[in-house]
Design a protein around this motif. Structure first.
Motif, PDB file in Angstrom:
ATOM      1  N   THR A 109     -28.732 -48.462  44.291  1.00  0.00           N
ATOM      2  CA  THR A 109     -28.252 -47.248  43.639  1.00  0.00           C
ATOM      3  C   THR A 109     -28.378 -46.061  44.590  1.00  0.00           C
ATOM      4  O   THR A 109     -27.480 -45.210  44.653  1.00  0.00           O
ATOM      5  CB  THR A 109     -29.027 -46.997  42.330  1.00  0.00           C
ATOM      6  OG1 THR A 109     -28.843 -48.138  41.469  1.00  0.00           O
ATOM      7  CG2 THR A 109     -28.543 -45.746  41.612  1.00  0.00           C
ATOM      8  N   MET A 110     -29.446 -46.014  45.361  1.00  0.00           N
ATOM      9  CA  MET A 110     -29.610 -44.932  46.334  1.00  0.00           C
ATOM     10  C   MET A 110     -28.603 -45.056  47.480  1.00  0.00           C
ATOM     11  O   MET A 110     -28.108 -44.045  47.982  1.00  0.00           O
ATOM     12  CB  MET A 110     -31.036 -44.905  46.875  1.00  0.00           C
ATOM     13  CG  MET A 110     -32.095 -44.570  45.824  1.00  0.00           C
ATOM     14  SD  MET A 110     -31.868 -42.931  45.049  1.00  0.00           S
ATOM     15  CE  MET A 110     -30.926 -43.332  43.576  1.00  0.00           C
ATOM     16  N   TRP A 157     -25.557 -43.606  46.157  1.00  0.00           N
ATOM     17  CA  TRP A 157     -25.722 -42.152  46.080  1.00  0.00           C
ATOM     18  C   TRP A 157     -25.403 -41.515  47.430  1.00  0.00           C
ATOM     19  O   TRP A 157     -24.652 -40.546  47.508  1.00  0.00           O
ATOM     20  CB  TRP A 157     -27.151 -41.845  45.633  1.00  0.00           C
ATOM     21  CG  TRP A 157     -27.503 -40.404  45.536  1.00  0.00           C
ATOM     22  CD1 TRP A 157     -27.086 -39.511  44.588  1.00  0.00           C
ATOM     23  CD2 TRP A 157     -28.367 -39.669  46.405  1.00  0.00           C
ATOM     24  NE1 TRP A 157     -27.643 -38.273  44.819  1.00  0.00           N
ATOM     25  CE2 TRP A 157     -28.431 -38.351  45.936  1.00  0.00           C
ATOM     26  CE3 TRP A 157     -29.093 -40.024  47.537  1.00  0.00           C
ATOM     27  CZ2 TRP A 157     -29.192 -37.375  46.560  1.00  0.00           C
ATOM     28  CZ3 TRP A 157     -29.854 -39.052  48.147  1.00  0.00           C
ATOM     29  CH2 TRP A 157     -29.892 -37.738  47.658  1.00  0.00           C
ATOM     30  N   TYR A 179     -22.072 -39.037  48.380  1.00  0.00           N
ATOM     31  CA  TYR A 179     -22.083 -37.715  48.985  1.00  0.00           C
ATOM     32  C   TYR A 179     -21.513 -37.709  50.395  1.00  0.00           C
ATOM     33  O   TYR A 179     -20.927 -36.712  50.822  1.00  0.00           O
ATOM     34  CB  TYR A 179     -23.487 -37.105  48.939  1.00  0.00           C
ATOM     35  CG  TYR A 179     -23.785 -36.591  47.542  1.00  0.00           C
ATOM     36  CD1 TYR A 179     -23.052 -35.540  47.014  1.00  0.00           C
ATOM     37  CD2 TYR A 179     -24.748 -37.188  46.751  1.00  0.00           C
ATOM     38  CE1 TYR A 179     -23.284 -35.078  45.730  1.00  0.00           C
ATOM     39  CE2 TYR A 179     -24.990 -36.733  45.464  1.00  0.00           C
ATOM     40  CZ  TYR A 179     -24.249 -35.677  44.967  1.00  0.00           C
ATOM     41  OH  TYR A 179     -24.475 -35.225  43.693  1.00  0.00           O
ATOM     42  N   ALA A 224     -17.946 -42.451  43.561  1.00  0.00           N
ATOM     43  CA  ALA A 224     -18.660 -41.635  42.575  1.00  0.00           C
ATOM     44  C   ALA A 224     -18.676 -42.308  41.209  1.00  0.00           C
ATOM     45  O   ALA A 224     -19.705 -42.305  40.520  1.00  0.00           O
ATOM     46  CB  ALA A 224     -18.020 -40.250  42.474  1.00  0.00           C
ATOM     47  N   TYR A 249     -21.249 -45.044  41.269  1.00  0.00           N
ATOM     48  CA  TYR A 249     -22.600 -44.492  41.191  1.00  0.00           C
ATOM     49  C   TYR A 249     -22.948 -44.202  39.728  1.00  0.00           C
ATOM     50  O   TYR A 249     -24.044 -44.538  39.256  1.00  0.00           O
ATOM     51  CB  TYR A 249     -22.712 -43.230  42.046  1.00  0.00           C
ATOM     52  CG  TYR A 249     -24.053 -42.552  41.924  1.00  0.00           C
ATOM     53  CD1 TYR A 249     -25.188 -43.126  42.491  1.00  0.00           C
ATOM     54  CD2 TYR A 249     -24.187 -41.361  41.227  1.00  0.00           C
ATOM     55  CE1 TYR A 249     -26.423 -42.517  42.368  1.00  0.00           C
ATOM     56  CE2 TYR A 249     -25.416 -40.739  41.107  1.00  0.00           C
ATOM     57  CZ  TYR A 249     -26.537 -41.321  41.676  1.00  0.00           C
ATOM     58  OH  TYR A 249     -27.762 -40.723  41.543  1.00  0.00           O
ATOM     59  N   ASN A 250     -22.006 -43.618  38.996  1.00  0.00           N
ATOM     60  CA  ASN A 250     -22.235 -43.374  37.567  1.00  0.00           C
ATOM     61  C   ASN A 250     -22.433 -44.675  36.808  1.00  0.00           C
ATOM     62  O   ASN A 250     -23.285 -44.760  35.915  1.00  0.00           O
ATOM     63  CB  ASN A 250     -21.071 -42.583  36.968  1.00  0.00           C
ATOM     64  CG  ASN A 250     -21.042 -41.154  37.465  1.00  0.00           C
ATOM     65  OD1 ASN A 250     -22.046 -40.610  37.887  1.00  0.00           O
ATOM     66  ND2 ASN A 250     -19.867 -40.555  37.430  1.00  0.00           N
ATOM     67  N   HIS A 310     -25.799 -46.215  36.421  1.00  0.00           N
ATOM     68  CA  HIS A 310     -26.745 -45.576  35.508  1.00  0.00           C
ATOM     69  C   HIS A 310     -26.448 -45.942  34.056  1.00  0.00           C
ATOM     70  O   HIS A 310     -27.008 -45.344  33.136  1.00  0.00           O
ATOM     71  CB  HIS A 310     -26.708 -44.046  35.687  1.00  0.00           C
ATOM     72  CG  HIS A 310     -27.247 -43.635  37.010  1.00  0.00           C
ATOM     73  ND1 HIS A 310     -26.475 -43.592  38.140  1.00  0.00           N
ATOM     74  CD2 HIS A 310     -28.494 -43.298  37.389  1.00  0.00           C
ATOM     75  CE1 HIS A 310     -27.227 -43.226  39.160  1.00  0.00           C
ATOM     76  NE2 HIS A 310     -28.452 -43.042  38.737  1.00  0.00           N
TER      77      HIS A 310
END
Length: 143
Positions: free
Chosen positions: A17-18, A21, A25, A63, A66-67, A70
């Protein structure tokens, strides 16, 4: 410690997950800088979803993934912790957890690069089946 093997795939998915992230970015900020419609240094407010209309799809795919990391994985984390706490996090449950993580990583890579929906859905569905199995095993462990 008995039942703790399942924590390795938990940490692996947290680390993945990191990675997503950082990838998000690393692609999104340069894309925002190239866009005439958004300046990340002066932009106030807004949501990531508003960027769907401004930034290239390929940038937003990362992006979006990444969502996604979660959403269903939060159930995975809870089930894995229950299994670890009850001493049921080794053997088959640890193997299922690694399969879940592998499918989620494959889903991430697919969504962030190719993003054919049918394949993405198949990867998600397979991971969901594995997740259901882990939840059932967690339920059996506590009830």
């Amino acid at each position: 410690m008995i039942g703790m093997g399942i924590l390795q795939p938990v940490v692996a998915l947290l680390a993945w997950t990191m990675v997503m992230w950082v990838w998000m970015y690393a692609t999104r900020i340069p894309a925002m800088r190239r866009s005439a419609d958004v300046d990340p240094m002066t932009k106030v407010g807004g949501t990531g979803r508003q960027l769907d209309d401004i930034l290239p799809e390929r940038v937003q795919w990362v992006a979006h993934n990444y969502n996604h990391l979660h959403e269903a994985p939060t159930v995975f984390y809870a089930a894995a912790l229950v299994l670890a706490i009850t001493g049921q996090g080794d053997g088959m449950n640890a193997a299922l957890a690694w399969i879940y993580v592998a499918l989620r990583v494959a889903h991430s890579l697919w969504q962030a690069t190719v993003n054919r929906v049918l394949v993405r859905f198949a990867l998600f569905a397979l991971s969901a089946i594995v997740l259901v199995m882990l939840v059932v095993h967690a339920a059996i462990a506590v009830f």
